[in-house]
Write an enzyme that holds these catalytic residues in place. Sequence first.
Site: not given
Ligand SMILES: *Cc1c(COP(=O)(O)O)cnc(C)c1O
Length: 796
Positions: A540, A642, A646
């Site tokens: 990442k 995801t 958001k």
């Molecule tokens: C959405 C979410 C993730 C996933 O995040 P990515 O950037 O897609 O890895 C991880 N932890 C929490 C608490 C989330 O709400």
Amino acid sequence: MFSSTAEFKGNFLKRLEMLSGKSVSESAPKDYYQTLGQMIREFVSHDWITTNEKYLASKGKQVYYLSIEYLLGKLLRQNLINLGVEETVQKGLKELGIDLYELEELEADAGLGNGGLGRLAACFLDSLATLNLPGHGHGIRYKHGLFEQKIVDGYQVELPEQWLRSGNVWEIRKADCAVKIPFWGKVEVKQEDGRLVFHHLNAETVTAVPHDMPVLGFHSKTVNTLRLWNAEPSQFPVHEDILKYKRETESISEFLYPDDTHDEGKILRLKQQYFLVSASIQSVLKNYRKQHISLNQLHEHICIHINDTHPVLAIPELMRILIDEERFEWEQAWQITKQTISYTNHTTLSEALEKWPIRIFRPLLPRIYMIVEEINERFCHELWEETPGNWERIAKLAILADDYVKMAHLAVVGSFSVNGVAKLHTEILKKREMKQFYQLFPEKFNNKTNGIAHRRWLYKANPALSSLITETIGPDWTHSADNLKQLLNYQDNPAFLEQLLKIKQENKQTLAKIIFDKTGVTVDTRAIFDVQVKRLHAYKRQLLNILHIIHLYNRIREDSSFSLVPRVFIFGAKASPGYYYAKKIIKLINTAAEKINNDPLVSDKLKVIFLENYRVSIAEKIFPAADVSEQISTASKEASGTGNMKFMINGALTVGTLDGANIEIHELVGDENIFTFGLTAEEVLHYYQLGGYHSVEYYHHDFRIRQAVDQLVNGFFPGVNNEFEPIFDSLLEENDQYFVLKDFASYADIQGKIGETFKDSLQWQKMCLNNIAHAGYFSSDRTIKEYADNIWGIKP
Ligand SMILES: *Cc1c(COP(=O)(O)O)cnc(C)c1O
């Protein structure tokens, strides 16, 4: 539920007295929380029962979603919103001197997941219920969810999480629905009535007790079920060492494994997987039998979906029940099973592909192992028939090979559908990682790009923006997220863009206050809030972000003509406790933050914030306040992401590689509304295959890189000795597997462009608007409709 605040208040006060034996003035906020929670749950029970009766009577197809993780977050306010009573309750409580938001703070996050995979499962439950679809979750009721993270002296420290400390108001324990799960022992094979029968002898039995939680849809009467299994000792076998048995049994549902990718290969993890699967399948079939339909038609009435390979033993478990208990012949059982199970693949990282040593698997699950062996033998036989003599192919595709059980192979062979979670990911599965399986079963492979519950991540998390949207385009976007596109009509409307800006500014102030309360650092809300929140992982590339920040710091200090558009870089990330390298990165971010935040020379330009204990509830406060969304994984590594969605739906602009769903964001908003950079997936995979990348060249030829990388080890950060040597070595000695140095220059360029673009605040808001307007595609409603129509075959 209650048509007026007066009715609510009366009801609430009566219950408060009954529950706590105290009046309002004597009660504590946690009494209010308990009272309100119970009121809601009881109110919901009527619709819950009705929903179940309807499902049973209609004999329609139902889906059961099996997932080892559910990252639910807090449920109180989401449930009030879904019931359409949030305003009434908030007003009623206020008149009693109680603040709903304070009660919400008292609720523990249900953190039964690590990250994206578990959060996806939670978003799916929301969409299933809202779309009135018959879909239920099955999972494990971990006593301790994902660990609580503290940052001490810049290091991550893990504390056990205790979400059940004051009970869970949403669950109902269903002791009468308990089932038994056998482990260990041995299998006796006998001839009976001309067929082989199998008896599992001397098994150590564990009782699985369901705790059901209602899953409410948004303004809908459908109440689905999330069934979480608790492991408890069975009564009858008398053990020599009862205490040891009790301890071992309860440990099955004690802890969530805190690792989202590395497969640890621990026996307790395999026990958890079989525990979940066996309990779920037994319970699904118990319910199915109530409908008096032949098991021959199981696949016409039931779909069992496995979220990644963790629940893949659903395949041999269903085979076991059909053959051993229901007396089906192998071939018939196999046809039913294959048509009942569908599977989602979540990753192509090789270290994350689950495989279990046979020496662990076989003694723990003797009968299941026999079935896997038989599935493997028959599958290999088919391969042989197709291409006789091609041992290489068989060895590559076999389920049992090199003393391991390969869980992904079992999943592909034993299911009717295999889906990836974003277009690029599915293509990589088909063309590379699972190429030979794709050639064998092309009809099984399909894509379902991930989504998010926009009612949690926009409607609930960002009330101000939601109100503006509703005022502008009406309320239907909460059900039909595609309606957000209508916002495009306002992209040249300065008054509207001013309002967007104002809302963002307020959300930034709210976050700034949280930052101050938690870290003591004051941040300027006129600065760009540039955010990277997600699990900490080498792929990442939080490292790319922090190296660039160190470079910016150097530049401000050394080049007086350099004028940086002020930045607040915000991080949130948990590292798996055993992931040494990831923990070094956390320490580096905190060390750099300490130095930068305390240097008066840069204090009006640059701040670095690490928010500890990243989780759903804090995420809901971060996304609405972000200007820039960091999605900078090494291309090809992030299956979907995801978090990126958001941010987008809350009006943040993405700086991202062409990876996972970033590609689909790019397609939707166009070049002009996103900042992309770096190697493509194809280029990365090409380097992996053929070599040709030499990180030292980038170190030698780019002064910015050399300076920042040297600062990791040359005493620039005082008092850390050789703390960061492993990072230095990963970049140079180990040739920088994740192409951090390779992508550095294009990342720095694009970051410069972001600064320039931000100066024109209305132009920036116009870009944000374009992102919000196109984010409807990423509602999990769209994703779930695709699953329902193209995989599961279920109807509202
Ligand atoms: C959405 C979410 C993730 C996933 O995040 P990515 O950037 O897609 O890895 C991880 N932890 C929490 C608490 C989330 O709400």
